[in-house]
Design a protein around this motif. Structure first.
Motif, PDB file in Angstrom:
ATOM      1  N   LEU A  31      99.427 164.659  35.475  1.00 20.32           N
ATOM      2  CA  LEU A  31      99.891 163.117  35.780  1.00 20.32           C
ATOM      3  C   LEU A  31     101.366 163.336  36.648  1.00 20.32           C
ATOM      4  O   LEU A  31     101.470 162.415  37.451  1.00 20.32           O
ATOM      5  N   ALA A  32     102.149 164.176  36.363  1.00 16.28           N
ATOM      6  CA  ALA A  32     103.280 164.341  36.987  1.00 16.28           C
ATOM      7  C   ALA A  32     103.037 164.465  38.424  1.00 16.28           C
ATOM      8  O   ALA A  32     103.901 164.189  39.379  1.00 16.28           O
ATOM      9  N   SER A  33     101.990 165.301  38.686  1.00 12.77           N
ATOM     10  CA  SER A  33     101.874 165.986  40.107  1.00 12.77           C
ATOM     11  C   SER A  33     101.203 164.400  40.880  1.00 12.77           C
ATOM     12  O   SER A  33     101.395 164.814  42.206  1.00 12.77           O
ATOM     13  N   CYS A  34     100.719 163.870  40.186  1.00 17.34           N
ATOM     14  CA  CYS A  34     100.172 162.502  40.817  1.00 17.34           C
ATOM     15  C   CYS A  34     101.035 161.315  41.194  1.00 17.34           C
ATOM     16  O   CYS A  34     100.734 160.379  41.807  1.00 17.34           O
ATOM     17  N   ILE A  35     102.588 161.546  40.728  1.00 17.40           N
ATOM     18  CA  ILE A  35     103.410 160.359  40.777  1.00 17.40           C
ATOM     19  C   ILE A  35     104.085 161.026  42.060  1.00 17.40           C
ATOM     20  O   ILE A  35     104.675 162.088  42.086  1.00 17.40           O
ATOM     21  N   LYS A  36     104.520 160.076  43.118  1.00 19.40           N
ATOM     22  CA  LYS A  36     105.443 160.668  44.151  1.00 19.40           C
ATOM     23  C   LYS A  36     106.362 159.519  44.626  1.00 19.40           C
ATOM     24  O   LYS A  36     106.009 158.236  44.483  1.00 19.40           O
ATOM     25  N   ILE A  37     107.321 159.729  44.628  1.00 16.60           N
ATOM     26  CA  ILE A  37     108.606 159.149  44.976  1.00 16.60           C
ATOM     27  C   ILE A  37     108.965 159.130  46.408  1.00 16.60           C
ATOM     28  O   ILE A  37     109.471 160.457  46.536  1.00 16.60           O
ATOM     29  N   VAL A  38     108.926 158.315  47.126  1.00 11.71           N
ATOM     30  CA  VAL A  38     109.298 158.621  48.684  1.00 11.71           C
ATOM     31  C   VAL A  38     110.940 158.264  48.818  1.00 11.71           C
ATOM     32  O   VAL A  38     111.076 156.839  48.675  1.00 11.71           O
ATOM     33  N   PRO A  39     111.762 158.930  49.212  1.00 10.54           N
ATOM     34  CA  PRO A  39     113.227 158.474  49.649  1.00 10.54           C
ATOM     35  C   PRO A  39     113.332 157.709  50.720  1.00 10.54           C
ATOM     36  O   PRO A  39     112.330 157.713  51.618  1.00 10.54           O
TER      37      PRO A  39
END
Length: 309
Positions: free
Chosen positions: A19-27
């Motif tokens: 689940l953590a690997s599926c969450i992406k935060i783009v700066p």
């Protein structure tokens, strides 16, 4: 601890990792190119995004900031067959992450090669002197050519600068000698101008001094003339005043005689005294009236009678 509990804990941890690997935060100033099963599905901008596990992957992380690339010196030949080396600096920015990711295999190398060929084409149309004095023209032409060529790659070229232009050693020596001669010429001109100004200042100083001396002499002569004039006027006034006083004294004497009712004998005596005073002067010749002469004879006879008696 039962085996079932251990397996449950392992499964939960595994699910959390997935689940953590599926969450992406783009700066800020970045973009992610995402693929699903090897096919492009989209470009993620700033914010939080979720991807399907095991299906989606981030194919490329792209920076949207302006980037600077300094390329090594490239050998170029001018129109008059002079070989020189020129290194360039390219300022570019990625405007389309998808084209940048799939347009060319190695974008930086492609820009470097494109810069070299464009530079050779532009310099080949210019002579050496034009190349050395037309940096801005070359920069503008290169930027326009590179911007058009890199547009299919999702790249915008903002600016191109020629960092160094390195001519052959012989030409560098000639240029240094020419610059040295030019500096010496300017120095000689400045020295001559300084000497000219100095000479002018000295001449102006002498001229000013001569003018001041002439004006001082003129004022002194005027003052001397005025002093002489004043002395002459004073002397004339003194003489006139003396004459007036003598005449006034004579007039006063006559007035007194008139008021005293003096007879002719007294008047003749007074006349005789006046001629006596005149005789005491420096006159060489005196004419005495006949009446005074008779009076003088009478006075002499009276004087002799007085002596006999």
């Amino acid at each position: 601890m039962p085996v079932f509990v251990v397996l449950t804990i392992i499964l939960v941890v595994f699910l959390l990792i997935i689940l953590a690997s599926c969450i992406k935060i783009v700066p800020q100033s970045q973009a992610l190119v995402v693929e699903r099963l090897g096919a492009y599905i989209g470009t993620w901008g700033v914010g939080i995004h979720f991807k399907a596990p095991f299906l989606d992957r981030v194919a490329r992380r792209v920076t949207l900031k302006e980037q600077v690339v300094d390329f090594a010196p490239q050998p170029v030949i001018t129109k008059d067959n002079v070989t020189m080396r020129i290194d360039t600096v390219v300022f570019f920015q990625i405007t389309d992450p998808k084209l940048f990711a799939y347009g060319v295999e190695n974008p930086i190398m492609a820009i470097e090669n494109l810069t070299a060929t464009t530079l050779r084409n532009i310099i080949g149309e210019l002579e050496l002197d034009q190349t050395l004095t037309s940096r801005e023209v070359i920069n503008t032409k290169m930027r326009a050519s590179l911007d058009i060529a890199t547009d299919p790659w999702g790249i915008k070229v903002n600016r191109v600068e020629l960092k160094n232009i390195i001519p052959p050693a012989a030409i560098q020596d000639a240029m240094e000698k020419q610059m040295k001669a030019e500096r010496e010429r300017r120095e000689a001109i400045l020295r001559a101008e300084g000497e000219k100004k100095s000479t002018i200042l000295v001449a102006e100083g002498k001229k000013e001094s001569a003018i001041l001396d002439a004006e001082a002499e003129k004022e002194a002569a005027i003052l001397r003339a005025e002093a002489k004039k004043e002395a002459t006027i004073r002397e004339a006034e003194g003489q006139a005043l003396a004459i007036l006083k003598v005449q006034q004294a004579n007039a006063d004497g006559l007035k007194m005689l008139k008021e005293a009712s003096a007879d002719d004998a007294v008047l003749q005596l007074k006349s005789l005294e006046a001629f006596a005073k005149a005789a005491d002067g420096k006159a060489t010749k005196i004419i005495i009236p006949s009446d005074i002469q008779g009076m003088a004879g009478m006075v002499k006879a009276i004087a002799e009678v007085a002596k006999e008696g």
